[in-house]
Design an enzyme around this catalytic site. Structure first.
Site, mmCIF file in Angstrom:
data_model
loop_
_atom_site.group_PDB
_atom_site.id
_atom_site.type_symbol
_atom_site.label_atom_id
_atom_site.label_comp_id
_atom_site.label_asym_id
_atom_site.label_seq_id
_atom_site.Cartn_x
_atom_site.Cartn_y
_atom_site.Cartn_z
ATOM 1 N N CYS A 150 0.829 -1.221 0.000
ATOM 2 C CA CYS A 150 0.000 0.000 0.000
ATOM 3 C C CYS A 150 0.855 1.259 0.000
ATOM 4 C CB CYS A 150 -0.905 0.034 1.231
ATOM 5 S SG CYS A 150 -2.114 -1.281 1.274
HETATM 6 C C1 BEZ Z 1 0.441 -4.584 1.976
HETATM 7 O O1 BEZ Z 1 -0.062 -3.624 1.372
HETATM 8 O O2 BEZ Z 1 1.606 -4.894 1.839
HETATM 9 C C2 BEZ Z 1 -0.444 -5.388 2.915
HETATM 10 C C3 BEZ Z 1 -1.781 -5.086 3.032
HETATM 11 C C4 BEZ Z 1 -2.585 -5.801 3.938
HETATM 12 C C5 BEZ Z 1 -2.022 -6.791 4.706
HETATM 13 C C6 BEZ Z 1 -0.675 -7.083 4.581
HETATM 14 C C7 BEZ Z 1 0.143 -6.367 3.695
#
Ligand code: BEZ
Length: 217
Positions: A45
């Site tokens: 994200c």
């Molecule tokens: C990520 O964006 O890396 C992520 C999102 C939700 C849970 C774990 C990782």
């Protein structure tokens, strides 16, 4: 039932890290892109938010407002933005909706299938998937795409698709596979050869139903 192309998108009032917004009013007469994120302070994200921030001038050139959403609160969003800006080395000027109660995530059908199944959903179930909604100034959904949690989106493709939508809408044409701005476009099936020549000039007829024209640059 999820949102379908040409549906008017839900209007809602929500808190963001930049204050309260009313969604349709916030869009105004612009195009808008709403993109969801599973969780603040997560690696994929963070790269996605950075990519959107780095494209700020491109969104502005296309009269398009961008807004993120995740299921955390505004204080988390503010602290996370500082990380995003440090990692992407640019300002993240767009708001992030705090959707702690999941009202917006549910209205736009952004949750993974599991979220609708368990009687006692865990925080993991309530993490949104990676959805993108491109919305026109008429507040209608023009395009949506959904990625799983473990694959970051390609924002160059979001930009290309936005260009395609805006160009198609303005000129009554369609875009071929992998189209980029400046390349030839397709004459819709409903337009006769004669009308296409009149409207667009020379028509390159590859097949009776596959006809390319150039748009003025
Ligand atoms: C990520 O964006 O890396 C992520 C999102 C939700 C849970 C774990 C990782």
């Amino acid at each position: 039932m999820g949102l379908r192309i040409n549906d008017t998108v839900p209007d809602f009032t929500a808190e963001t890290d930049q204050g309260e917004i009313r969604f349709h009013e916030w869009i105004g007469d612009n195009w808008a892109i709403l993109f969801s994120h599973p969780k603040d302070f997560t690696p994929v994200c963070t790269t996605e938010f950075g990519a959107v921030a780095q494209l700020a001038d491109e969104w502005a050139r296309r009269k398009t407002k961008v807004i993120g959403i995740s299921v955390d609160g505004t204080e988390d969003h503010k602290r996370w933005k500082a990380d995003i800006e440090a990692a992407a080395k640019t300002k993240a000027g767009f708001p992030i909706i705090a959707d702690k109660g999941l009202a917006v995530s549910k209205a736009f059908d952004m949750l993974p299938a599991e979220a609708y199944l368990p009687e006692n959903p865990t925080p993991n179930d309530s993490q949104t998937v990676r959805s993108v909604f491109i919305i026109g100034p008429d507040k209608k959904l023009k395009l949506s795409m959904t990625y799983p949690m473990n694959v970051g989106r390609n924002f160059a493709e979001v930009l290309r698709a936005l260009d395609g939508l805006q160009t198609a809408g303005a000129n009554g044409v369609a875009m071929p596979a992998n189209w980029e701005v400046g390349q030839d476009v397709i004459v819709p099936l409903a337009v006769s050869d004669a009308d296409a020549e009149k409207k667009y000039g020379k028509v390159n007829k590859v097949l009776p139903y596959l006809r390319y024209v150039k748009l003025p640059s």
